[in-house]
Design a protein around this motif. Structure first.
Motif, PDB file in Angstrom:
ATOM      1  N   TRP A 136      44.026  19.793 -29.735  1.00  0.00           N
ATOM      2  CA  TRP A 136      43.390  20.351 -29.602  1.00  0.00           C
ATOM      3  C   TRP A 136      43.523  22.053 -28.947  1.00  0.00           C
ATOM      4  CZ3 TRP A 136      40.632  24.383 -25.962  1.00  0.00           C
ATOM      5  CH2 TRP A 136      39.938  25.244 -27.369  1.00  0.00           C
ATOM      6  N   TRP A 137      44.132  21.001 -27.458  1.00  0.00           N
ATOM      7  CA  TRP A 137      45.081  22.487 -26.746  1.00  0.00           C
ATOM      8  C   TRP A 137      45.591  22.960 -27.339  1.00  0.00           C
ATOM      9  CZ3 TRP A 137      42.207  24.930 -22.571  1.00  0.00           C
ATOM     10  CH2 TRP A 137      41.092  23.866 -22.304  1.00  0.00           C
ATOM     11  N   ASN A 138      46.937  22.128 -28.237  1.00  0.00           N
ATOM     12  CA  ASN A 138      47.737  22.713 -28.723  1.00  0.00           C
ATOM     13  C   ASN A 138      48.223  24.625 -29.147  1.00  0.00           C
ATOM     14  OD1 ASN A 138      48.796  20.179 -28.814  1.00  0.00           O
ATOM     15  ND2 ASN A 138      49.212  20.040 -31.249  1.00  0.00           N
ATOM     16  N   ARG A 139      46.934  24.607 -29.342  1.00  0.00           N
ATOM     17  CA  ARG A 139      46.739  26.752 -29.867  1.00  0.00           C
ATOM     18  C   ARG A 139      46.970  27.341 -28.757  1.00  0.00           C
ATOM     19  NH1 ARG A 139      42.490  28.370 -34.344  1.00  0.00           N
ATOM     20  NH2 ARG A 139      43.815  27.713 -36.582  1.00  0.00           N
ATOM     21  N   VAL A 140      45.775  27.142 -27.764  1.00  0.00           N
ATOM     22  CA  VAL A 140      46.477  27.151 -26.606  1.00  0.00           C
ATOM     23  C   VAL A 140      47.539  27.228 -25.669  1.00  0.00           C
ATOM     24  CG1 VAL A 140      44.891  27.448 -23.749  1.00  0.00           C
ATOM     25  CG2 VAL A 140      44.034  26.282 -25.922  1.00  0.00           C
ATOM     26  N   ARG A 141      48.623  26.050 -25.829  1.00  0.00           N
ATOM     27  CA  ARG A 141      49.990  26.577 -25.633  1.00  0.00           C
ATOM     28  C   ARG A 141      50.496  27.110 -26.650  1.00  0.00           C
ATOM     29  NH1 ARG A 141      52.868  22.161 -28.585  1.00  0.00           N
ATOM     30  NH2 ARG A 141      52.246  23.060 -30.304  1.00  0.00           N
ATOM     31  N   ASN A 142      49.986  27.165 -27.835  1.00  0.00           N
ATOM     32  CA  ASN A 142      50.873  28.496 -28.170  1.00  0.00           C
ATOM     33  C   ASN A 142      50.908  30.116 -27.556  1.00  0.00           C
ATOM     34  OD1 ASN A 142      51.919  26.384 -30.394  1.00  0.00           O
ATOM     35  ND2 ASN A 142      49.919  27.374 -31.030  1.00  0.00           N
ATOM     36  N   TRP A 143      50.013  30.166 -27.448  1.00  0.00           N
ATOM     37  CA  TRP A 143      49.189  31.668 -26.699  1.00  0.00           C
ATOM     38  C   TRP A 143      49.565  30.790 -25.458  1.00  0.00           C
ATOM     39  CZ3 TRP A 143      43.672  32.437 -27.285  1.00  0.00           C
ATOM     40  CH2 TRP A 143      43.190  32.086 -28.734  1.00  0.00           C
ATOM     41  N   CYS A 144      49.750  30.902 -24.056  1.00  0.00           N
ATOM     42  CA  CYS A 144      50.953  30.668 -23.393  1.00  0.00           C
ATOM     43  C   CYS A 144      52.195  30.761 -23.635  1.00  0.00           C
ATOM     44  CB  CYS A 144      49.676  29.061 -21.935  1.00  0.00           C
ATOM     45  SG  CYS A 144      48.783  28.973 -22.125  1.00  0.00           S
TER      46      CYS A 144
ATOM     47  N   VAL B 131      58.193  27.940 -30.556  1.00  0.00           N
ATOM     48  CA  VAL B 131      56.968  27.686 -29.257  1.00  0.00           C
ATOM     49  C   VAL B 131      56.419  26.119 -30.129  1.00  0.00           C
ATOM     50  CG1 VAL B 131      54.589  28.415 -29.689  1.00  0.00           C
ATOM     51  CG2 VAL B 131      56.474  30.275 -29.460  1.00  0.00           C
ATOM     52  N   LYS B 132      56.280  25.823 -30.929  1.00  0.00           N
ATOM     53  CA  LYS B 132      55.412  24.487 -30.900  1.00  0.00           C
ATOM     54  C   LYS B 132      55.957  23.073 -31.065  1.00  0.00           C
ATOM     55  CE  LYS B 132      55.720  26.457 -35.831  1.00  0.00           C
ATOM     56  NZ  LYS B 132      56.014  25.697 -37.443  1.00  0.00           N
ATOM     57  N   LYS B 133      57.180  23.629 -30.184  1.00  0.00           N
ATOM     58  CA  LYS B 133      58.549  22.195 -29.533  1.00  0.00           C
ATOM     59  C   LYS B 133      57.645  21.953 -28.816  1.00  0.00           C
ATOM     60  CE  LYS B 133      62.103  22.775 -33.090  1.00  0.00           C
ATOM     61  NZ  LYS B 133      63.357  23.082 -33.063  1.00  0.00           N
ATOM     62  N   LYS B 134      57.327  23.241 -27.926  1.00  0.00           N
ATOM     63  CA  LYS B 134      57.132  22.968 -26.724  1.00  0.00           C
ATOM     64  C   LYS B 134      56.014  22.201 -25.728  1.00  0.00           C
ATOM     65  CE  LYS B 134      59.749  26.771 -24.937  1.00  0.00           C
ATOM     66  NZ  LYS B 134      60.563  26.414 -24.083  1.00  0.00           N
TER      67      LYS B 134
ATOM     68  N   LYS C 277      48.141  31.196 -41.420  1.00  0.00           N
ATOM     69  CA  LYS C 277      49.180  32.007 -41.593  1.00  0.00           C
ATOM     70  C   LYS C 277      49.268  32.537 -40.835  1.00  0.00           C
ATOM     71  CE  LYS C 277      48.127  30.969 -46.102  1.00  0.00           C
ATOM     72  NZ  LYS C 277      47.734  31.974 -47.721  1.00  0.00           N
ATOM     73  N   ILE C 278      48.306  33.270 -40.117  1.00  0.00           N
ATOM     74  CA  ILE C 278      48.070  34.005 -38.431  1.00  0.00           C
ATOM     75  C   ILE C 278      47.931  33.463 -37.116  1.00  0.00           C
ATOM     76  CG2 ILE C 278      47.325  35.739 -40.383  1.00  0.00           C
ATOM     77  CD1 ILE C 278      45.231  35.699 -38.958  1.00  0.00           C
ATOM     78  N   GLU C 279      48.706  32.087 -37.154  1.00  0.00           N
ATOM     79  CA  GLU C 279      48.423  31.716 -35.608  1.00  0.00           C
ATOM     80  C   GLU C 279      49.796  32.608 -34.610  1.00  0.00           C
ATOM     81  OE1 GLU C 279      49.204  27.261 -35.132  1.00  0.00           O
ATOM     82  OE2 GLU C 279      46.758  27.274 -35.790  1.00  0.00           O
ATOM     83  N   GLY C 280      50.384  32.387 -35.102  1.00  0.00           N
ATOM     84  CA  GLY C 280      51.705  33.115 -33.994  1.00  0.00           C
ATOM     85  C   GLY C 280      51.036  35.089 -34.441  1.00  0.00           C
ATOM     86  N   VAL C 281      50.629  35.406 -34.824  1.00  0.00           N
ATOM     87  CA  VAL C 281      50.282  36.641 -35.199  1.00  0.00           C
ATOM     88  C   VAL C 281      49.316  36.906 -33.426  1.00  0.00           C
ATOM     89  CG1 VAL C 281      49.124  38.578 -35.790  1.00  0.00           C
ATOM     90  CG2 VAL C 281      50.930  37.020 -37.253  1.00  0.00           C
TER      91      VAL C 281
END
Length: 235
Positions: A80-88, A101-104, A213-217
């Motif tokens: 679940w924390w993967n999306r928070v990882r993206n933000w961080c 980002v998605k490989k971090k 589709k807009i996770e990165g945005v």
């Protein structure tokens, strides 16, 4: 006293309050990394999902042992924390590209930040706004004490911005907006920092259904807003 000791001392008192089981011990997964951060950022979320519904609570059908979320975030964060990882990851490097980002590593990306659940006793897959307002009122002193441990420059409120600003900080001002439309309030610092304000960012929850589709945005929208406030020297 260091961050971890302050957290644990607070939790020992907090978890004795009625109806606070199972208690979630949260905060900084890596106090050393957080303390080294040039800009200190605290995320405040809603509550931890343990699959405990209202019926389970009524009949006591759950394990009431406390859970230390900090240990999981340090060593093996749930997917679940993967999306928070993206933000961080974007906050740590605004120039990074989405594929990178998605490989971090998730734990490594979360380490320089701190994470609080507004509601400390674990719940189910969702929690209604009325419950969160009640919790904030009942635990306002403890919540404010925990926030103070981290001396944050920014508090990213994930779906709880109005609650944190109005209840915890007793704020009454309307939202300000960054040029790209992200809302924020500023509150006076009460620590020995040479910065005058902490910025309370009114942002969405990581579980918001905005789609892949807009996770990165959405991730870049957060870092863009924080960097705007830093560059404008709004501290």
């Amino acid at each position: 006293m260091n961050i971890r000791d302050k957290e644990n001392n607070l939790f020992e008192k907090w978890m004795k309050k009625e109806g606070r089981k199972p208690f979630i011990k949260d905060g900084s997964p890596s106090p050393d990394e957080y303390s080294k951060s040039k800009t200190r950022i605290l995320f405040i979320l809603k509550d931890a999902n343990f699959g405990i519904n209202d019926e389970d609570k009524e009949i006591g059908n759950f394990d009431d042992s406390s859970y230390d979320q900090r240990k999981d975030l340090e060593k093996n964060p749930h997917v679940w924390w993967n999306r928070v990882r993206n933000w961080c990851a974007f906050l740590l490097n605004p120039r990074i590209e989405w594929d990178e980002v998605k490989k971090k590593d998730v734990a490594e990306s979360l380490a320089p930040f701190s994470f609080m659940q507004l509601k400390k006793n674990a719940g189910g897959g969702s929690v209604n706004a009325g419950t969160l307002w009640d919790v904030a009122k009942e635990d306002s002193l403890e919540i404010k004490e925990q926030i103070a441990i981290y001396h944050p420059d920014f508090i990213v409120c994930c779906g709880v911005g109005e609650i944190v600003y109005k209840i915890i900080f007793s704020g009454r001002s309307p939202l300000n907006y960054t040029p790209h439309g992200v809302g924020y309030w500023k509150v006076n610092r009460e620590d020995d920092s040479n910065r005058k304000y902490t910025y309370v960012i009114d942002y969405c929850h990581p579980s918001a259904r905005f789609g892949k589709k807009i996770e990165g945005v959405v991730a870049f929208g957060l870092v863009n807003s924080i960097n705007h406030l830093i560059k404008k020297r709004y501290f």
